[in-house]
Design a protein around this motif. Sequence first.
Motif, PDB file in Angstrom:
ATOM      1  N   MET A   1      36.146  29.922  29.413  1.00  0.00           N
ATOM      2  CA  MET A   1      35.251  31.038  29.724  1.00  0.00           C
ATOM      3  C   MET A   1      35.594  31.705  31.056  1.00  0.00           C
ATOM      4  O   MET A   1      35.093  32.774  31.379  1.00  0.00           O
ATOM      5  N   GLY A   2      36.453  31.071  31.832  1.00  0.00           N
ATOM      6  CA  GLY A   2      36.886  31.661  33.094  1.00  0.00           C
ATOM      7  C   GLY A   2      37.643  32.964  32.911  1.00  0.00           C
ATOM      8  O   GLY A   2      37.896  33.681  33.883  1.00  0.00           O
ATOM      9  N   VAL A   3      38.004  33.286  31.654  1.00  0.00           N
ATOM     10  CA  VAL A   3      38.715  34.536  31.385  1.00  0.00           C
ATOM     11  C   VAL A   3      37.902  35.737  31.862  1.00  0.00           C
ATOM     12  O   VAL A   3      38.460  36.770  32.254  1.00  0.00           O
ATOM     13  N   ILE A   4      36.580  35.623  31.860  1.00  0.00           N
ATOM     14  CA  ILE A   4      35.724  36.726  32.322  1.00  0.00           C
ATOM     15  C   ILE A   4      35.941  36.967  33.805  1.00  0.00           C
ATOM     16  O   ILE A   4      36.107  38.110  34.258  1.00  0.00           O
ATOM     17  N   ILE A   5      35.955  35.875  34.593  1.00  0.00           N
ATOM     18  CA  ILE A   5      36.176  35.993  36.039  1.00  0.00           C
ATOM     19  C   ILE A   5      37.572  36.518  36.320  1.00  0.00           C
ATOM     20  O   ILE A   5      37.777  37.387  37.172  1.00  0.00           O
ATOM     21  N   GLN A   6      38.562  36.005  35.576  1.00  0.00           N
ATOM     22  CA  GLN A   6      39.956  36.400  35.812  1.00  0.00           C
ATOM     23  C   GLN A   6      40.170  37.887  35.548  1.00  0.00           C
ATOM     24  O   GLN A   6      40.805  38.589  36.338  1.00  0.00           O
TER      25      GLN A   6
ATOM     26  N   ILE B   1      40.377  43.284  38.387  1.00  0.00           N
ATOM     27  CA  ILE B   1      40.089  44.721  38.464  1.00  0.00           C
ATOM     28  C   ILE B   1      39.239  45.067  39.684  1.00  0.00           C
ATOM     29  O   ILE B   1      39.533  46.013  40.427  1.00  0.00           O
ATOM     30  N   LEU B   2      38.170  44.301  39.919  1.00  0.00           N
ATOM     31  CA  LEU B   2      37.203  44.644  40.965  1.00  0.00           C
ATOM     32  C   LEU B   2      37.612  44.131  42.344  1.00  0.00           C
ATOM     33  O   LEU B   2      37.373  44.814  43.352  1.00  0.00           O
TER      34      LEU B   2
ATOM     35  N   LEU C   1      40.911  42.618  43.172  1.00  0.00           N
ATOM     36  CA  LEU C   1      42.311  42.896  43.494  1.00  0.00           C
ATOM     37  C   LEU C   1      42.673  44.362  43.270  1.00  0.00           C
ATOM     38  O   LEU C   1      43.796  44.762  43.525  1.00  0.00           O
ATOM     39  N   HIS C   2      41.711  45.141  42.771  1.00  0.00           N
ATOM     40  CA  HIS C   2      41.876  46.592  42.587  1.00  0.00           C
ATOM     41  C   HIS C   2      43.047  46.942  41.667  1.00  0.00           C
ATOM     42  O   HIS C   2      43.790  47.896  41.926  1.00  0.00           O
ATOM     43  N   GLU C   3      43.206  46.162  40.594  1.00  0.00           N
ATOM     44  CA  GLU C   3      44.200  46.498  39.590  1.00  0.00           C
ATOM     45  C   GLU C   3      43.667  47.678  38.766  1.00  0.00           C
ATOM     46  O   GLU C   3      42.529  47.666  38.308  1.00  0.00           O
ATOM     47  N   THR C   4      44.483  48.675  38.609  1.00  0.00           N
ATOM     48  CA  THR C   4      44.004  49.954  38.089  1.00  0.00           C
ATOM     49  C   THR C   4      43.789  49.933  36.582  1.00  0.00           C
ATOM     50  O   THR C   4      44.512  49.271  35.829  1.00  0.00           O
ATOM     51  N   ARG C   5      42.778  50.663  36.145  1.00  0.00           N
ATOM     52  CA  ARG C   5      42.476  50.923  34.735  1.00  0.00           C
ATOM     53  C   ARG C   5      41.908  52.330  34.636  1.00  0.00           C
ATOM     54  O   ARG C   5      41.102  52.739  35.467  1.00  0.00           O
ATOM     55  N   THR C   6      42.343  53.067  33.632  1.00  0.00           N
ATOM     56  CA  THR C   6      41.696  54.341  33.346  1.00  0.00           C
ATOM     57  C   THR C   6      40.348  54.026  32.698  1.00  0.00           C
ATOM     58  O   THR C   6      40.120  52.905  32.218  1.00  0.00           O
ATOM     59  N   PRO C   7      39.420  54.998  32.661  1.00  0.00           N
ATOM     60  CA  PRO C   7      38.125  54.746  32.007  1.00  0.00           C
ATOM     61  C   PRO C   7      38.281  54.253  30.571  1.00  0.00           C
ATOM     62  O   PRO C   7      37.559  53.364  30.131  1.00  0.00           O
ATOM     63  N   ARG C   8      39.235  54.839  29.848  1.00  0.00           N
ATOM     64  CA  ARG C   8      39.440  54.411  28.465  1.00  0.00           C
ATOM     65  C   ARG C   8      40.002  52.996  28.410  1.00  0.00           C
ATOM     66  O   ARG C   8      39.579  52.183  27.576  1.00  0.00           O
ATOM     67  N   GLU C   9      40.957  52.667  29.300  1.00  0.00           N
ATOM     68  CA  GLU C   9      41.510  51.311  29.343  1.00  0.00           C
ATOM     69  C   GLU C   9      40.434  50.298  29.730  1.00  0.00           C
ATOM     70  O   GLU C   9      40.444  49.162  29.253  1.00  0.00           O
ATOM     71  N   MET C  10      39.519  50.686  30.596  1.00  0.00           N
ATOM     72  CA  MET C  10      38.431  49.793  30.981  1.00  0.00           C
ATOM     73  C   MET C  10      37.552  49.478  29.781  1.00  0.00           C
ATOM     74  O   MET C  10      37.139  48.323  29.597  1.00  0.00           O
ATOM     75  N   ARG C  11      37.285  50.477  28.959  1.00  0.00           N
ATOM     76  CA  ARG C  11      36.484  50.240  27.749  1.00  0.00           C
ATOM     77  C   ARG C  11      37.221  49.301  26.796  1.00  0.00           C
ATOM     78  O   ARG C  11      36.620  48.390  26.212  1.00  0.00           O
ATOM     79  N   TRP C  12      38.529  49.537  26.653  1.00  0.00           N
ATOM     80  CA  TRP C  12      39.325  48.658  25.798  1.00  0.00           C
ATOM     81  C   TRP C  12      39.315  47.224  26.332  1.00  0.00           C
ATOM     82  O   TRP C  12      39.213  46.267  25.561  1.00  0.00           O
ATOM     83  N   THR C  13      39.414  47.074  27.644  1.00  0.00           N
ATOM     84  CA  THR C  13      39.417  45.744  28.250  1.00  0.00           C
ATOM     85  C   THR C  13      38.095  45.020  28.010  1.00  0.00           C
ATOM     86  O   THR C  13      38.077  43.836  27.665  1.00  0.00           O
ATOM     87  N   ILE C  14      36.997  45.733  28.191  1.00  0.00           N
ATOM     88  CA  ILE C  14      35.673  45.129  27.968  1.00  0.00           C
ATOM     89  C   ILE C  14      35.534  44.682  26.518  1.00  0.00           C
ATOM     90  O   ILE C  14      35.072  43.567  26.232  1.00  0.00           O
ATOM     91  N   ILE C  15      35.940  45.560  25.585  1.00  0.00           N
ATOM     92  CA  ILE C  15      35.881  45.192  24.165  1.00  0.00           C
ATOM     93  C   ILE C  15      36.732  43.957  23.900  1.00  0.00           C
ATOM     94  O   ILE C  15      36.307  43.007  23.219  1.00  0.00           O
ATOM     95  N   GLY C  16      37.949  43.941  24.465  1.00  0.00           N
ATOM     96  CA  GLY C  16      38.852  42.817  24.257  1.00  0.00           C
ATOM     97  C   GLY C  16      38.295  41.513  24.770  1.00  0.00           C
ATOM     98  O   GLY C  16      38.386  40.467  24.109  1.00  0.00           O
TER      99      GLY C  16
END
Length: 297
Positions: A251-256, A261-262, A264-279
């Motif tokens: 379950m640590g995958v959520i923290i990782q 992103i938050l 280490l400031h690894e970049t995501r576009t708004p659409r990529e962020m939605r895809w990441t959350i779904i994933g």
Amino acid sequence: MIDYFIALLPALFLGSTSVVLVAQGGDDRQRTIGLLTGAFLFSALATPFIEVHWTPRTLIISFISGVILGIGQYLQVICLKVLGVSRTMPLTTAGQIIFMCLGGIVLFGEMNHGLALVFALSAIALLTIGVFFISKTEKTEAAAQEEVDWRRGTILLVVSTACLVAYLLIVQGFGLDGRSVVLPQSVGYLLVGLVATIPALSPQLGKEDRRWSWLTVRQILPGLMWGAAILLTQISSSRMGVAVAFPLSQMGVIIQTFGGILILHETRTPREMRWTIIGVVVMVIGVIMVGVARSFG
């Protein structure tokens, strides 16, 4: 309740390890040595307080599995830099669970009948879908400037994940006690770290040898966290069974993911962020289903 608390602690430690490792800086050699040294120190300090049963067979097999684990961790540390924490960790987590499920079904006859097989195959399908969404990228100017090397990263990811699965399957296949393997394993992966980071053997990491520095010492902290996670997972497995302990530890995958992103400031576009959350949501459901499948198996 205390058993579930112990079972969730590895997720907290594993989830935080990669984020802390990258946040503290240093090059790949410093991160590798610090991480593996910290885990070795934790294993050495904890072993006198846990019940171990060593035989020549246990020591040899544990050492070999530790060497494989060391190779996996070394390549994963490099992958963190190539793909980033928020991509590497959920993808390797999904890969480990998928291959562990397949290994259990094919090699050990686990979850290979009835509802257990249905839930296991469903979990694999969900984890695969989760990987698809997390790895989706949008072709934008910002993405091009980020220069994520997916070709190199994929190779590192596949090989490191295979090693992280293989060492677990070896321990399980030979029926070794989890507590007894911790220290000899740590000797194996520390040796790999010391050898693999020699500049002559790793020219791709640069010619300058900066392994022995304050930055390396700082990386011992995430190493201690990683070592604690390994031991706590073994203890939790003995108290609750692997069917519950292994999925909860992932379950640590959520923290990782969101730490990358938050924090280490690894970049995501708004659409990529939605895809990441779904994933991630799909992956968490898949992890839970692995536990359900193991309970039927």
